[in-house]
Design a protein around this motif. Structure first.
Motif, mmCIF file in Angstrom:
data_model
loop_
_atom_site.group_PDB
_atom_site.id
_atom_site.type_symbol
_atom_site.label_atom_id
_atom_site.label_comp_id
_atom_site.label_asym_id
_atom_site.label_seq_id
_atom_site.Cartn_x
_atom_site.Cartn_y
_atom_site.Cartn_z
ATOM 1 N N ALA A 17 0.845 -1.203 0.000
ATOM 2 C CA ALA A 17 0.000 0.000 0.000
ATOM 3 C C ALA A 17 0.873 1.243 0.000
ATOM 4 N N THR A 18 0.570 2.161 -0.898
ATOM 5 C CA THR A 18 1.351 3.393 -0.978
ATOM 6 C C THR A 18 0.726 4.504 -0.141
ATOM 7 N N ARG A 19 -0.580 4.440 0.048
ATOM 8 C CA ARG A 19 -1.252 5.445 0.862
ATOM 9 C C ARG A 19 -0.978 5.168 2.336
ATOM 10 N N PHE A 20 -0.535 6.185 3.050
ATOM 11 C CA PHE A 20 -0.158 6.011 4.442
ATOM 12 C C PHE A 20 -1.346 6.306 5.345
ATOM 13 N N SER A 21 -1.486 5.546 6.400
ATOM 14 C CA SER A 21 -2.570 5.757 7.364
ATOM 15 C C SER A 21 -2.016 5.601 8.776
ATOM 16 N N SER A 22 -2.829 5.973 9.751
ATOM 17 C CA SER A 22 -2.405 5.831 11.142
ATOM 18 C C SER A 22 -2.261 4.355 11.519
ATOM 19 N N LEU A 23 -3.068 3.480 10.903
ATOM 20 C CA LEU A 23 -2.942 2.043 11.160
ATOM 21 C C LEU A 23 -1.595 1.511 10.666
ATOM 22 N N LYS A 24 -1.200 1.951 9.478
ATOM 23 C CA LYS A 24 0.085 1.504 8.931
ATOM 24 C C LYS A 24 1.236 2.029 9.794
ATOM 25 N N HIS A 25 1.138 3.271 10.211
ATOM 26 C CA HIS A 25 2.174 3.848 11.072
ATOM 27 C C HIS A 25 2.279 3.063 12.380
#
Length: 70
Positions: A17-25
């Motif tokens: 996934a290229t879009r960053f989110s708080s979950l990924k962080h």
């Protein structure tokens, strides 16, 4: 099958996934401390909790916390 789908979603979210989110962080922080395998399992569980709450509350997913403030 849901367990497999959640784990696969976590894997894709962390690797492709290229879009960053708080979950990924959050999951990347877990990966730094505990390793990528545990981070994927933790993210899969967290995704399951989020999906369950969305189902119960009939709410939509928000990519960031800024949308809740507005």
């Amino acid at each position: 099958m849901v367990r497999t789908a959640l784990f696969e979603a976590a894997h894709i979210m962390l690797t492709r996934a290229t879009r960053f989110s708080s979950l990924k962080h959050w999951a990347l922080d877990v990966a730094k401390r505990r390793g990528m395998k545990r981070a994927k399992v933790a993210l899969a569980r967290k995704l399951g909790v989020v999906l369950h709450r969305m189902w119960v509350d009939a709410t939509e997913f928000r990519w960031s916390k800024a949308a809740t403030m507005a």
